[in-house]
Design a protein around this motif. Structure first.
Motif, PDB file in Angstrom:
ATOM      1  N   VAL A   8      48.001  89.613 -42.300  1.00  0.00           N
ATOM      2  CA  VAL A   8      48.723  89.850 -41.223  1.00  0.00           C
ATOM      3  C   VAL A   8      49.680  88.894 -40.344  1.00  0.00           C
ATOM      4  CG1 VAL A   8      46.965  89.573 -39.545  1.00  0.00           C
ATOM      5  CG2 VAL A   8      48.669  91.537 -39.276  1.00  0.00           C
ATOM      6  N   HIS A   9      49.403  87.555 -40.922  1.00  0.00           N
ATOM      7  CA  HIS A   9      49.912  86.154 -40.109  1.00  0.00           C
ATOM      8  C   HIS A   9      51.358  86.297 -40.464  1.00  0.00           C
ATOM      9  CE1 HIS A   9      46.060  85.246 -38.721  1.00  0.00           C
ATOM     10  NE2 HIS A   9      45.504  85.262 -40.086  1.00  0.00           N
ATOM     11  N   GLY A  10      51.972  86.872 -41.574  1.00  0.00           N
ATOM     12  CA  GLY A  10      53.527  86.650 -41.667  1.00  0.00           C
ATOM     13  C   GLY A  10      54.297  87.709 -40.866  1.00  0.00           C
ATOM     14  N   GLY A  17      58.067  85.570 -33.028  1.00  0.00           N
ATOM     15  CA  GLY A  17      59.388  85.111 -32.928  1.00  0.00           C
ATOM     16  C   GLY A  17      60.419  85.871 -32.050  1.00  0.00           C
ATOM     17  N   GLN A  18      60.387  87.207 -32.377  1.00  0.00           N
ATOM     18  CA  GLN A  18      61.406  88.254 -31.949  1.00  0.00           C
ATOM     19  C   GLN A  18      61.114  88.318 -30.233  1.00  0.00           C
ATOM     20  OE1 GLN A  18      62.241  91.815 -34.026  1.00  0.00           O
ATOM     21  NE2 GLN A  18      62.411  90.633 -35.765  1.00  0.00           N
ATOM     22  N   ARG A  19      59.598  88.392 -29.898  1.00  0.00           N
ATOM     23  CA  ARG A  19      59.366  88.486 -28.537  1.00  0.00           C
ATOM     24  C   ARG A  19      59.569  87.291 -28.054  1.00  0.00           C
ATOM     25  NH1 ARG A  19      53.571  88.266 -25.593  1.00  0.00           N
ATOM     26  NH2 ARG A  19      54.271  89.413 -23.862  1.00  0.00           N
ATOM     27  N   MET A  20      59.560  86.139 -28.539  1.00  0.00           N
ATOM     28  CA  MET A  20      60.054  84.882 -27.678  1.00  0.00           C
ATOM     29  C   MET A  20      61.532  84.935 -27.520  1.00  0.00           C
ATOM     30  SD  MET A  20      58.920  81.068 -28.169  1.00  0.00           S
ATOM     31  CE  MET A  20      57.709  81.432 -29.042  1.00  0.00           C
ATOM     32  N   GLY A  21      62.492  85.650 -28.285  1.00  0.00           N
ATOM     33  CA  GLY A  21      63.931  85.706 -27.955  1.00  0.00           C
ATOM     34  C   GLY A  21      64.070  86.781 -26.890  1.00  0.00           C
ATOM     35  N   VAL A  22      63.132  87.819 -26.857  1.00  0.00           N
ATOM     36  CA  VAL A  22      63.204  88.907 -25.641  1.00  0.00           C
ATOM     37  C   VAL A  22      63.058  88.183 -24.503  1.00  0.00           C
ATOM     38  CG1 VAL A  22      62.483  90.893 -24.731  1.00  0.00           C
ATOM     39  CG2 VAL A  22      63.104  90.935 -27.153  1.00  0.00           C
ATOM     40  N   LEU A  23      61.901  87.528 -24.387  1.00  0.00           N
ATOM     41  CA  LEU A  23      61.587  87.124 -23.304  1.00  0.00           C
ATOM     42  C   LEU A  23      62.291  85.750 -22.702  1.00  0.00           C
ATOM     43  CD1 LEU A  23      57.458  86.618 -23.942  1.00  0.00           C
ATOM     44  CD2 LEU A  23      58.898  88.531 -22.252  1.00  0.00           C
ATOM     45  N   ALA A  24      63.012  84.939 -23.747  1.00  0.00           N
ATOM     46  CA  ALA A  24      64.010  84.158 -23.124  1.00  0.00           C
ATOM     47  C   ALA A  24      65.186  84.687 -22.674  1.00  0.00           C
ATOM     48  CB  ALA A  24      64.377  83.342 -24.469  1.00  0.00           C
ATOM     49  N   SER A  25      65.752  86.066 -23.336  1.00  0.00           N
ATOM     50  CA  SER A  25      66.860  86.587 -22.458  1.00  0.00           C
ATOM     51  C   SER A  25      66.314  86.957 -21.218  1.00  0.00           C
ATOM     52  CB  SER A  25      66.994  87.883 -23.296  1.00  0.00           C
ATOM     53  OG  SER A  25      68.069  88.613 -22.961  1.00  0.00           O
ATOM     54  N   ASN A  88      52.905  83.527 -25.311  1.00  0.00           N
ATOM     55  CA  ASN A  88      53.435  83.685 -26.665  1.00  0.00           C
ATOM     56  C   ASN A  88      53.896  82.709 -27.487  1.00  0.00           C
ATOM     57  OD1 ASN A  88      54.589  86.197 -28.406  1.00  0.00           O
ATOM     58  ND2 ASN A  88      56.438  84.674 -28.224  1.00  0.00           N
ATOM     59  N   ALA A  89      54.274  81.479 -26.886  1.00  0.00           N
ATOM     60  CA  ALA A  89      54.593  80.293 -27.605  1.00  0.00           C
ATOM     61  C   ALA A  89      53.148  79.761 -27.932  1.00  0.00           C
ATOM     62  CB  ALA A  89      55.394  79.246 -26.510  1.00  0.00           C
ATOM     63  N   VAL A  90      52.211  79.574 -27.314  1.00  0.00           N
ATOM     64  CA  VAL A  90      50.799  79.273 -27.936  1.00  0.00           C
ATOM     65  C   VAL A  90      50.453  80.120 -29.191  1.00  0.00           C
ATOM     66  CG1 VAL A  90      48.408  79.037 -27.346  1.00  0.00           C
ATOM     67  CG2 VAL A  90      50.387  78.136 -25.543  1.00  0.00           C
ATOM     68  N   GLN A  91      50.609  81.386 -28.902  1.00  0.00           N
ATOM     69  CA  GLN A  91      49.944  82.261 -30.121  1.00  0.00           C
ATOM     70  C   GLN A  91      51.055  81.865 -31.198  1.00  0.00           C
ATOM     71  OE1 GLN A  91      50.578  85.854 -27.637  1.00  0.00           O
ATOM     72  NE2 GLN A  91      48.524  85.893 -26.807  1.00  0.00           N
ATOM     73  N   THR A  95      49.718  80.774 -34.895  1.00  0.00           N
ATOM     74  CA  THR A  95      49.872  81.719 -36.060  1.00  0.00           C
ATOM     75  C   THR A  95      50.448  80.316 -37.153  1.00  0.00           C
ATOM     76  OG1 THR A  95      50.103  83.588 -34.882  1.00  0.00           O
ATOM     77  CG2 THR A  95      51.047  83.618 -37.197  1.00  0.00           C
ATOM     78  N   LEU A  96      51.469  79.823 -36.802  1.00  0.00           N
ATOM     79  CA  LEU A  96      52.282  79.038 -37.444  1.00  0.00           C
ATOM     80  C   LEU A  96      51.230  78.102 -38.172  1.00  0.00           C
ATOM     81  CD1 LEU A  96      54.952  78.166 -38.634  1.00  0.00           C
ATOM     82  CD2 LEU A  96      55.554  76.685 -36.606  1.00  0.00           C
ATOM     83  N   SER A  97      50.361  77.301 -37.435  1.00  0.00           N
ATOM     84  CA  SER A  97      49.428  76.481 -37.633  1.00  0.00           C
ATOM     85  C   SER A  97      48.484  77.146 -38.838  1.00  0.00           C
ATOM     86  CB  SER A  97      48.474  75.997 -36.566  1.00  0.00           C
ATOM     87  OG  SER A  97      49.437  75.153 -35.615  1.00  0.00           O
ATOM     88  N   PHE A  98      47.964  78.398 -38.902  1.00  0.00           N
ATOM     89  CA  PHE A  98      47.190  78.802 -39.671  1.00  0.00           C
ATOM     90  C   PHE A  98      47.945  79.170 -41.049  1.00  0.00           C
ATOM     91  CE2 PHE A  98      46.088  82.586 -41.964  1.00  0.00           C
ATOM     92  CZ  PHE A  98      44.658  82.486 -42.158  1.00  0.00           C
ATOM     93  N   LEU A  99      49.220  79.579 -40.939  1.00  0.00           N
ATOM     94  CA  LEU A  99      50.033  79.539 -42.011  1.00  0.00           C
ATOM     95  C   LEU A  99      50.200  78.404 -42.904  1.00  0.00           C
ATOM     96  CD1 LEU A  99      52.821  82.416 -40.773  1.00  0.00           C
ATOM     97  CD2 LEU A  99      50.707  82.667 -42.625  1.00  0.00           C
ATOM     98  N   ASN A 100      50.301  77.374 -42.140  1.00  0.00           N
ATOM     99  CA  ASN A 100      50.773  76.030 -42.755  1.00  0.00           C
ATOM    100  C   ASN A 100      49.406  75.643 -43.446  1.00  0.00           C
ATOM    101  OD1 ASN A 100      53.495  75.265 -42.019  1.00  0.00           O
ATOM    102  ND2 ASN A 100      52.696  74.579 -39.927  1.00  0.00           N
ATOM    103  N   GLY A 101      48.192  75.796 -42.722  1.00  0.00           N
ATOM    104  CA  GLY A 101      46.937  75.561 -43.399  1.00  0.00           C
ATOM    105  C   GLY A 101      46.821  76.237 -44.767  1.00  0.00           C
ATOM    106  N   ARG A 102      47.202  77.641 -44.459  1.00  0.00           N
ATOM    107  CA  ARG A 102      47.139  78.344 -45.858  1.00  0.00           C
ATOM    108  C   ARG A 102      48.146  78.053 -47.068  1.00  0.00           C
ATOM    109  NH1 ARG A 102      44.344  80.668 -49.293  1.00  0.00           N
ATOM    110  NH2 ARG A 102      44.950  82.698 -49.959  1.00  0.00           N
TER     111      ARG A 102
END
Length: 113
Positions: A8-10, A17-25, A88-91, A95-102
């Protein structure tokens, strides 16, 4: 194939990423008259992305209900948006760290290490 490798991590990374854009807006438009703050319902968006792909996030985009509406019709509450953005940035980073490990595990397996 990627779904079985990353689970599910992808999809989670896509939604975050999309949520970050909405919050930044929202933050960028904090003083725009009549701007309506929005947010993504993460759980609903994740389910939609898993079923429909990246386009499924649009259905989970909702308007935020302010606790103290402003006189100019803007519904952005800066403290709320900044907190949501930071969380959201921490989350996203987790998630990115987990994917990098994988990816590292897969790379080592392919090299025979």
């Amino acid at each position: 194939m990627a779904e079985s490798l990353f689970g599910v991590h992808g999809a989670a990374l896509e939604v975050r990423g999309q949520r970050m854009g909405v919050l930044a807006s929202n933050i960028a438009n904090a003083s725009t008259p009549n701007f309506k703050a929005r947010d993504i319902d993460f759980k609903a968006a994740l389910g939609a992305v898993e079923q429909q792909g990246a386009g499924g996030v649009a259905d989970a985009l909702k308007y935020r209900v302010p606790t103290q509406p402003s006189m100019d019709g803007n519904t952005v509450e800066l403290a709320t948006e900044q907190t949501a953005f930071a969380e959201n940035a921490v989350q996203y980073q987790t998630t990115l760290s987990f994917l990098n490990g994988r990816i590292g595990q897969i790379t080592r397996a392919l090299k025979g290490e």
